[in-house]
Design a protein around this motif. Sequence first.
Motif, PDB file in Angstrom:
ATOM      1  N   GLY A 344       0.693  -1.146  -0.148  1.00  0.00           N
ATOM      2  CA  GLY A 344      -0.103  -0.044   0.101  1.00  0.00           C
ATOM      3  C   GLY A 344       0.714   1.222  -0.085  1.00  0.00           C
ATOM      4  N   ARG A 345       0.022   2.319   0.351  1.00  0.00           N
ATOM      5  CA  ARG A 345       0.702   3.736   0.533  1.00  0.00           C
ATOM      6  C   ARG A 345       1.715   3.828   1.321  1.00  0.00           C
ATOM      7  NH1 ARG A 345      -4.601   5.376   2.070  1.00  0.00           N
ATOM      8  NH2 ARG A 345      -5.155   6.095  -0.061  1.00  0.00           N
ATOM      9  N   GLY A 346       1.791   3.077   2.393  1.00  0.00           N
ATOM     10  CA  GLY A 346       2.842   3.300   3.646  1.00  0.00           C
ATOM     11  C   GLY A 346       2.658   4.604   4.420  1.00  0.00           C
ATOM     12  N   PHE A 347       3.452   4.687   5.334  1.00  0.00           N
ATOM     13  CA  PHE A 347       3.224   5.783   6.053  1.00  0.00           C
ATOM     14  C   PHE A 347       4.738   6.177   6.950  1.00  0.00           C
ATOM     15  CE2 PHE A 347       2.339   2.200   8.714  1.00  0.00           C
ATOM     16  CZ  PHE A 347       2.844   2.575   9.942  1.00  0.00           C
ATOM     17  N   VAL A 348       4.768   7.288   7.458  1.00  0.00           N
ATOM     18  CA  VAL A 348       6.053   7.553   8.409  1.00  0.00           C
ATOM     19  C   VAL A 348       5.876   7.096   9.818  1.00  0.00           C
ATOM     20  CG1 VAL A 348       7.551   9.454   9.288  1.00  0.00           C
ATOM     21  CG2 VAL A 348       6.470   9.605   7.033  1.00  0.00           C
ATOM     22  N   VAL A 349       6.395   6.153  10.017  1.00  0.00           N
ATOM     23  CA  VAL A 349       6.389   5.377  11.480  1.00  0.00           C
ATOM     24  C   VAL A 349       6.542   6.359  12.641  1.00  0.00           C
ATOM     25  CG1 VAL A 349       7.346   3.542  12.814  1.00  0.00           C
ATOM     26  CG2 VAL A 349       7.305   3.076  10.393  1.00  0.00           C
ATOM     27  N   GLU A 350       7.455   7.200  12.544  1.00  0.00           N
ATOM     28  CA  GLU A 350       7.728   8.206  13.667  1.00  0.00           C
ATOM     29  C   GLU A 350       6.365   9.052  13.770  1.00  0.00           C
ATOM     30  OE1 GLU A 350       9.647   7.696  11.154  1.00  0.00           O
ATOM     31  OE2 GLU A 350      11.366   6.520  12.029  1.00  0.00           O
ATOM     32  N   ASP A 351       5.819   9.390  12.876  1.00  0.00           N
ATOM     33  CA  ASP A 351       4.598  10.210  13.012  1.00  0.00           C
ATOM     34  C   ASP A 351       3.384   9.424  13.289  1.00  0.00           C
ATOM     35  OD1 ASP A 351       6.277  12.266  12.191  1.00  0.00           O
ATOM     36  OD2 ASP A 351       5.619  12.209  10.075  1.00  0.00           O
ATOM     37  N   SER A 352       3.478   8.074  13.412  1.00  0.00           N
ATOM     38  CA  SER A 352       2.186   7.543  13.813  1.00  0.00           C
ATOM     39  C   SER A 352       2.122   7.374  15.448  1.00  0.00           C
ATOM     40  CB  SER A 352       2.361   6.132  13.354  1.00  0.00           C
ATOM     41  OG  SER A 352       1.215   5.465  13.375  1.00  0.00           O
ATOM     42  N   HIS A 353       1.018   7.721  15.819  1.00  0.00           N
ATOM     43  CA  HIS A 353       0.712   7.616  17.215  1.00  0.00           C
ATOM     44  C   HIS A 353      -0.620   7.025  17.556  1.00  0.00           C
ATOM     45  CE1 HIS A 353       4.257  10.348  17.982  1.00  0.00           C
ATOM     46  NE2 HIS A 353       3.599  11.023  16.910  1.00  0.00           N
TER      47      HIS A 353
END
Length: 395
Positions: A344-353
């Motif tokens: 999928g599109r993925g995400f920034v792990v550090e910004d995930s809360h």
Amino acid sequence: MLQRPERGDPFWIWVLHGWADLSWGLIALVTLVTMAGGTPTDRKLAILALTAGLAACYVWVRRRPARGALSAYRYLWVLVVVVGLLSYLGDGFGVFYAVTLGQFIVFADSPRGAILFPGLGAVVITVGGSLREGGQAEVFLQNTVSSLGVWAVAVVMALLTPRALAQRNERALLRKELQSTQLELAEVYQRQGAAEERERLAREIHDTLAQGFASIIVLAEAARSQLAVDVHRSAQQLQSIEQTARENLAEARVLVGAAPSSGVAPGSVAETLRRTLDRFIEDTGLDVRAELADIACDRPTRIALLRCTQESLANVRKHAAATTVGVVLAQGPDAVELEITDDGRGFVVEDSHGFGLDGMRKRLAEFGGGLTVTSSLGDGTRILATIPLDLDGQE
């Protein structure tokens, strides 16, 4: 020092107070001997009156130490005067000073008073006895030596008693502080336990009921949009809605204690995950490629792996916009590993809360495991959950 001895006081503090009370037995004995002896009648009456008056004052102060018109301080002055008069009126009453020494210490309100009043008692007993004997220098010297010896004992007791009582009070304060600390710790543990239980329930609700309701909403929207186009597909989605609702009902009964155990169906962890993946494929139509090893593990571990799979698939459904999902369950040398990937599109792990990833980490941490999340924008996501295997504790 008028206060009664308390538990934890040194033994000799109890002896001191007992001495003050029991001294009246010796006083009564000396008085009776004097009454039966050859002392003149007028002196007998005076001795009897002084002894009775002193006894009445003693009882009054003992029973009403705070409210009595005769305070302990005034009682000591009465005691000094009476001891001096008795030593003058009757032979043998000089022993009263030693007998009443405990009273001098018990009723003194300070170390200074406990030294001063026995000193005054030594003076009056010496003077009274010497005057009764005609003021002979030899008698005066003998009385002085004996009175000073008794007074020296009084000084030692006067110095030790406040220290012992202060140590007792310190111990009592420490016990009180300890009890208060224990109560505070019990309250902290209770609040901590309540917070942990709320967190556990929140995690269970998120991983079961909330995910189920989210699936019902997505399926209901899809069924409504395709109702006029693909009736068969809509019927399948309605059936999935019904099944998900039933599963949510079973999980709700578990959470409120109306069911004996988790609503997870029995079977191996591979079978459990396969049923979940089949439902996911049916609901989403995504391409799921699964490699599920037949691993033997206990029920709590199986439930933890299932919850991690459900949470990961829910995130794929809601956020990833993926076309392919990979699920690999394998057993390492000392741990079971669950890997879930998507394109999928993925995400920034550090910004995930989000609550979901944090809940998975805490759930795995309870088993001594861990969670690794790898993702970047446009490159999909990889979730790796590991749980140590306790081979001796497997079901």
